[in-house]
Design an enzyme around this catalytic site. Structure first.
Site, PDB file in Angstrom:
ATOM      1  N   GLU A 156      89.976  23.538  42.595  1.00  0.00           N
ATOM      2  CA  GLU A 156      90.763  24.759  42.346  1.00  0.00           C
ATOM      3  C   GLU A 156      91.215  24.817  40.889  1.00  0.00           C
ATOM      4  OE1 GLU A 156      93.454  24.101  45.610  1.00  0.00           O
ATOM      5  OE2 GLU A 156      91.831  24.542  47.021  1.00  0.00           O
ATOM      6  N   GLU A 176      85.020  16.099  47.267  1.00  0.00           N
ATOM      7  CA  GLU A 176      85.458  17.308  47.968  1.00  0.00           C
ATOM      8  C   GLU A 176      84.414  18.403  47.764  1.00  0.00           C
ATOM      9  OE1 GLU A 176      89.991  17.221  48.689  1.00  0.00           O
ATOM     10  OE2 GLU A 176      89.594  18.336  46.866  1.00  0.00           O
ATOM     11  N   SER A 235      88.611  20.207  54.740  1.00  0.00           N
ATOM     12  CA  SER A 235      88.806  20.528  56.163  1.00  0.00           C
ATOM     13  C   SER A 235      88.852  19.280  57.040  1.00  0.00           C
ATOM     14  CB  SER A 235      87.734  21.508  56.648  1.00  0.00           C
ATOM     15  OG  SER A 235      87.814  22.739  55.947  1.00  0.00           O
ATOM     16  N   GLY A 243      94.264  18.719  52.714  1.00  0.00           N
ATOM     17  CA  GLY A 243      95.026  19.894  52.311  1.00  0.00           C
ATOM     18  C   GLY A 243      95.838  20.432  53.481  1.00  0.00           C
ATOM     19  N   GLY A 244      95.325  21.474  54.102  1.00  0.00           N
ATOM     20  CA  GLY A 244      96.070  22.191  55.144  1.00  0.00           C
ATOM     21  C   GLY A 244      96.674  21.288  56.209  1.00  0.00           C
ATOM     22  N   GLY A 261      89.301  24.218  52.699  1.00  0.00           N
ATOM     23  CA  GLY A 261      90.053  25.343  53.260  1.00  0.00           C
ATOM     24  C   GLY A 261      89.216  26.299  54.087  1.00  0.00           C
ATOM     25  N   HIS A 316      90.800  18.752  40.536  1.00  0.00           N
ATOM     26  CA  HIS A 316      90.577  19.429  41.822  1.00  0.00           C
ATOM     27  C   HIS A 316      89.730  20.679  41.562  1.00  0.00           C
ATOM     28  CE1 HIS A 316      91.275  21.568  45.559  1.00  0.00           C
ATOM     29  NE2 HIS A 316      91.653  20.413  46.073  1.00  0.00           N
ATOM     30  N   ASN A 345      97.486  16.624  50.041  1.00  0.00           N
ATOM     31  CA  ASN A 345      97.597  17.514  48.888  1.00  0.00           C
ATOM     32  C   ASN A 345      98.256  18.791  49.387  1.00  0.00           C
ATOM     33  OD1 ASN A 345      97.305  19.240  46.746  1.00  0.00           O
ATOM     34  ND2 ASN A 345      95.053  19.286  46.777  1.00  0.00           N
ATOM     35  N   TRP A 346      99.532  18.927  49.062  1.00  0.00           N
ATOM     36  CA  TRP A 346     100.275  20.089  49.582  1.00  0.00           C
ATOM     37  C   TRP A 346      99.840  21.390  48.910  1.00  0.00           C
ATOM     38  CZ3 TRP A 346     106.167  18.376  49.996  1.00  0.00           C
ATOM     39  CH2 TRP A 346     106.267  17.373  50.962  1.00  0.00           C
ATOM     40  N   LYS A 347      99.124  21.289  47.790  1.00  0.00           N
ATOM     41  CA  LYS A 347      98.760  22.471  46.983  1.00  0.00           C
ATOM     42  C   LYS A 347     100.042  23.257  46.670  1.00  0.00           C
ATOM     43  CE  LYS A 347      94.136  22.214  48.787  1.00  0.00           C
ATOM     44  NZ  LYS A 347      92.863  22.871  49.075  1.00  0.00           N
TER      45      LYS A 347
END
Ligand code: 13P
Length: 247
Positions: free
Chosen positions: A96, A165, A209, A230-231, A171, A94, A8-10
């Site tokens: 977010e 999640e 994470s 993500g990251g 994150g 998600h 997930n590049w966000k």
């Protein structure tokens, strides 16, 4: 079940940096990867990813979809538009989006329904906040979030992917332990089993994470069928190592 590793590049990337990342993933990935692989990218880059990944082992998708079919919904992107760009997946619900855009369980469920109707697999995210976990409400929260989707899509729930999640792990560098994650995945698995006969088709991903160092232990759990990353999905070597850990 074959595992699924999704990046997930966000809201990250540029034409230039995406090209580098996709090139590195394509060259670094074996012809037959140990797991199914996908990247979920910002809308403007879908055409780029389609061009770079078509015919290869990396599938792609978006990070959101409208709950409406078409019409006067300024700024929204429909499931059929995602279909036009070859999306196999779309992330819905998600945390977010729930947190910053006020998405309710019902809206998330209707987004999942739109995706399914367009032949796109929704990756339905569920997860509790730290406060909810502290209050002992984890099970109640994730079951409520998944129940809303089951209620709206019915037997088609066998066509979705679920992603657990925990909000406190996203994150933050604070990964759920494999035992903590497995406990929630088992709850979700049981809920799916009660809802549809062919629930074994449904993959339940862990996200929060996840990185090259902790992926193997998480993916070794019996009810963890992949990862939503993500990251660490923005760094080719790290993402490739997570995929290799899914063997
Ligand atoms: P991080 O891997 O950066 O914690 O993000 C997880 C996530 O939100 C994936 O959807």
């Amino acid at each position: 079940m074959r595992k699924l590793i999704v990046g997930n590049w966000k809201m990250n990337g540029s034409l230039l940096s995406n090209a580098d990342l996709l090139r590195a993933l394509r060259t670094g990935l074996p012809a037959e990867p140990a797991a199914d692989v996908a990247v979920c990218v910002p809308f403007p880059y879908l055409a780029q990813v389609q061009g770079a990944c078509a015919g290869g082992p990396i599938a792609w998708g978006a990070q959101d979809v409208s709950a409406h079919e078409a019409g006067a919904y300024t700024g929204e992107v429909s499931a059929s538009m995602l279909r036009d760009f070859g999306c196999r997946y779309v992330i819905v619900g998600h945390s977010e989006r729930r947190q910053y855009h006020g998405e309710t369980d019902d809206v998330v469920a209707r987004k999942a329904q739109r995706a399914l109707a367009a032949g796109i697999t929704p990756i339905v995210c569920v997860g509790e906040t730290q406060a909810q976990r502290d209050q002992g409400d984890t099970e109640f929260i994730v079951k409520r979030q998944l129940a809303a989707v089951i209620h709206v899509v019915g037997h088609c729930v066998s066509e979705i992917v679920v992603a657990y999640e925990p909000v406190w792990a996203i994150g933050t560098g604070r990964t759920a332990t494999p035992e903590q994650a497995q406990a929630v995945h088992a709850v979700l698995r049981a809920q799916l089993r009660a809802a549809v006969p062919n629930e074994r088709r449904v993959r339940i991903l862990y996200g929060g994470s996840m990185n090259a160092g902790n992926a193997a232990a998480l993916l070794a759990q019996p009810d963890i069928d992949g990862g939503l990353i993500g990251g660490a999905s923005l760094k080719a070597d790290e993402f490739l190592r997570i995929i290799a850990a899914a063997d």
